[in-house]
Write a protein that holds these residues in place. Structure first.
Motif, PDB file in Angstrom:
ATOM      1  N   UNK A 186       0.818  -1.210   0.000  1.00 28.51           N
ATOM      2  CA  UNK A 186       0.000   0.000   0.000  1.00 28.51           C
ATOM      3  C   UNK A 186       0.852   1.260   0.000  1.00 28.51           C
ATOM      4  N   UNK A 187       2.012   1.235   0.678  1.00 26.30           N
ATOM      5  CA  UNK A 187       2.881   2.418   0.724  1.00 26.30           C
ATOM      6  C   UNK A 187       3.389   2.765  -0.667  1.00 26.30           C
ATOM      7  N   UNK A 188       3.785   1.761  -1.428  1.00 26.12           N
ATOM      8  CA  UNK A 188       4.255   2.010  -2.789  1.00 26.12           C
ATOM      9  C   UNK A 188       3.102   2.382  -3.723  1.00 26.12           C
ATOM     10  N   UNK A 189       1.922   1.820  -3.495  1.00 28.35           N
ATOM     11  CA  UNK A 189       0.770   2.170  -4.328  1.00 28.35           C
ATOM     12  C   UNK A 189       0.336   3.617  -4.095  1.00 28.35           C
ATOM     13  N   UNK A 216      13.011  -4.628  -7.208  1.00 29.47           N
ATOM     14  CA  UNK A 216      12.298  -4.987  -8.442  1.00 29.47           C
ATOM     15  C   UNK A 216      10.798  -5.141  -8.218  1.00 29.47           C
ATOM     16  N   UNK A 217      10.411  -5.754  -7.102  1.00 25.75           N
ATOM     17  CA  UNK A 217       8.982  -5.968  -6.855  1.00 25.75           C
ATOM     18  C   UNK A 217       8.246  -4.642  -6.707  1.00 25.75           C
ATOM     19  N   UNK A 218       8.912  -3.661  -6.103  1.00 24.73           N
ATOM     20  CA  UNK A 218       8.292  -2.339  -5.967  1.00 24.73           C
ATOM     21  C   UNK A 218       8.182  -1.649  -7.324  1.00 24.73           C
ATOM     22  N   UNK A 219       9.239  -1.764  -8.138  1.00 25.72           N
ATOM     23  CA  UNK A 219       9.211  -1.113  -9.450  1.00 25.72           C
ATOM     24  C   UNK A 219       8.121  -1.691 -10.347  1.00 25.72           C
ATOM     25  N   UNK A 220       7.806  -2.961 -10.174  1.00 23.44           N
ATOM     26  CA  UNK A 220       6.744  -3.571 -10.983  1.00 23.44           C
ATOM     27  C   UNK A 220       5.401  -2.892 -10.775  1.00 23.44           C
ATOM     28  N   UNK A 221       5.214  -2.275  -9.625  1.00 24.29           N
ATOM     29  CA  UNK A 221       3.951  -1.577  -9.337  1.00 24.29           C
ATOM     30  C   UNK A 221       3.825  -0.267 -10.107  1.00 24.29           C
ATOM     31  N   UNK A 222       4.915   0.185 -10.739  1.00 22.46           N
ATOM     32  CA  UNK A 222       4.932   1.478 -11.434  1.00 22.46           C
ATOM     33  C   UNK A 222       4.979   1.295 -12.950  1.00 22.46           C
ATOM     34  N   UNK A 223       4.357   0.249 -13.433  1.00 21.58           N
ATOM     35  CA  UNK A 223       4.307   0.016 -14.876  1.00 21.58           C
ATOM     36  C   UNK A 223       3.673   1.216 -15.578  1.00 21.58           C
ATOM     37  N   UNK A 224       4.261   1.608 -16.694  1.00 25.35           N
ATOM     38  CA  UNK A 224       3.784   2.772 -17.440  1.00 25.35           C
ATOM     39  C   UNK A 224       4.607   4.018 -17.187  1.00 25.35           C
ATOM     40  N   UNK A 225       5.405   4.032 -16.109  1.00 26.05           N
ATOM     41  CA  UNK A 225       6.321   5.139 -15.821  1.00 26.05           C
ATOM     42  C   UNK A 225       7.723   4.800 -16.331  1.00 26.05           C
ATOM     43  N   UNK A 226       8.526   5.829 -16.542  1.00 26.89           N
ATOM     44  CA  UNK A 226       9.953   5.617 -16.795  1.00 26.89           C
ATOM     45  C   UNK A 226      10.592   5.126 -15.509  1.00 26.89           C
ATOM     46  N   UNK A 227      11.303   3.985 -15.590  1.00 31.16           N
ATOM     47  CA  UNK A 227      11.873   3.374 -14.399  1.00 31.16           C
ATOM     48  C   UNK A 227      13.367   3.146 -14.585  1.00 31.16           C
ATOM     49  N   UNK A 228      14.113   3.372 -13.515  1.00 28.42           N
ATOM     50  CA  UNK A 228      15.556   3.110 -13.499  1.00 28.42           C
ATOM     51  C   UNK A 228      15.879   2.361 -12.213  1.00 28.42           C
ATOM     52  N   UNK A 229      16.934   1.549 -12.277  1.00 30.12           N
ATOM     53  CA  UNK A 229      17.350   0.771 -11.110  1.00 30.12           C
ATOM     54  C   UNK A 229      18.865   0.710 -11.087  1.00 30.12           C
ATOM     55  N   UNK A 230      19.475   1.157  -9.994  1.00 25.13           N
ATOM     56  CA  UNK A 230      20.929   1.137  -9.888  1.00 25.13           C
ATOM     57  C   UNK A 230      21.357   1.148  -8.430  1.00 25.13           C
ATOM     58  N   UNK A 231      22.407   0.395  -8.136  1.00 27.02           N
ATOM     59  CA  UNK A 231      23.028   0.447  -6.824  1.00 27.02           C
ATOM     60  C   UNK A 231      24.262   1.326  -6.789  1.00 27.02           C
ATOM     61  N   UNK A 232      24.523   2.035  -7.882  1.00 27.72           N
ATOM     62  CA  UNK A 232      25.688   2.918  -7.983  1.00 27.72           C
ATOM     63  C   UNK A 232      25.275   4.318  -7.533  1.00 27.72           C
TER      64      UNK A 232
END
Length: 334
Positions: A186-189, A216-232
């Motif tokens: 719910x927090x991510x939604x 990754x599981x949180x980013x899946x909730x934002x389908x339709x948005x520009x998404x980036x993922x990095x540990x750098x």
């Protein structure tokens, strides 16, 4: 002097890697060479240009034996809300170093939450350390209750505040959302709903994950948005520095925004988030959060307080001075 660094390093968490990046830079400015205990020594050496060894025994204990001291930090290492096992791991190295008669420093940490058992184990390790530098006032009070000697105790701030942002053009109508894996969905939604409302108002929205194999599981909730993922942390800081506002469910989404001069607000999933937002004068919300309130602070670019942020950066620098002294003349602190 070679000092072993113990923290949550080598796990691909951009926040902890940002802490390490600042630690390495400031240590070397003071004539200290870090030796990092890492979950992925090769990745740590490549990212930070520093010697690293596995954080597991016996390699870590062998490194500790040949080092001149141990720094534990930064981050939220000394707490048992996550698990008693994690607390035992970090305290174990403090006790091991002290048994070897090595100086220890507890640095840049948010202490707690700690239950009675946690307090009984953490207290002696802190009291025997040469210095304890915490990053928020709540932790300072907890250290005082654990009877850490006043001359050894100091209020610092998160080391990552001292990182220098890239020189990029700011896009005022870009809002960066930072979700977090393993939080209640719910927090991510609710954060997603705020992003949808901002997008409907013509804002560009970027969703930024800060820990691969975790977010990754949180980013899946934002389908339709520009998404980036990095540990750098360099890449994360690059994206955040371009934004007009940051809404973050990660503490270091907020801290890197502060380093970049980007206004921000945070979701308080942990007392350390509330502490940082209060000390920097930025808005925060209790989870799961009100999307309309998030939209309003983003539209008005509410907080933080610039004077409070300057004070936090001074505290971060003075924290290093408290443990290792000021930078050598050849490497002045800028």
């Amino acid at each position: 002097m070679v000092v072993a660094l113990s923290g949550y390093y080598g796990f691909g968490n951009a926040g902890d890697e940002a802490i390490l990046m600042a630690l390495v830079r400031e240590a070397r400015r003071r004539g200290v060479e870090p030796l990092v205990l890492s979950a992925d020594p090769k990745a740590t050496e490549a990212l930070h240009g520093v010697a690293a060894v596995p954080r597991t025994r016996p390699a870590a204990l062998a490194a500790l034996a040949r080092a001149d001291g141990l720094l534990s930090g930064g981050g939220g290492l000394l707490q048992n809300r996550t698990s008693t096992r994690s607390l035992a791991y970090y305290l174990g190295f403090l006790y091991a170093a002290q048994l070897l008669r090595k100086p220890t420093w507890v640095f840049g940490q948010s202490l707690g939450p700690l239950d009675g058992l946690g307090l009984s184990f953490a207290g002696p390790a802190l009291r025997r350390s040469r210095a304890v530098v915490v990053r928020d006032r709540a932790s300072l009070e907890l250290a005082r209750r654990m009877r850490v000697a006043p001359e050894r105790l100091a209020l610092g701030a998160d080391p990552a505040l001292l990182l220098e942002p890239p020189r990029v053009a700011r896009e005022e109508r870009l809002v960066v959302l930072v979700p977090r894996g393993r939080l209640p969905t719910e927090a991510n939604l609710r954060l997603r709903e705020a992003g949808e409302r901002l997008a409907a108002l013509g804002y560009e929205v970027l969703v930024l994950g800060m820990q691969p194999r975790h977010d990754e599981s949180a980013l899946e909730l934002f389908e339709g948005f520009t998404r980036e993922l990095s540990g750098d942390p360099r890449r994360v800081l690059y994206w955040i520095a371009q934004a007009g506002y940051v809404l973050s469910l990660r503490l270091h989404g907020l801290i890197l925004a502060a380093a970049a001069g980007t206004p921000y607000a945070g979701g308080s999933y942990d007392p350390k988030v509330k502490a940082f937002c209060e000390e920097s004068g930025a808005p925060y919300w209790a989870l799961p959060g009100d999307p309309e309130a998030m939209v309003q602070v983003a539209l008005h670019r509410t907080g933080p307080n610039k004077s409070a942020l300057r004070d936090l950066r001074v505290r971060a620098a003075e924290g290093f001075n408290h443990i290792w002294g000021r930078p050598t003349p050849a490497n002045p602190l800028t």
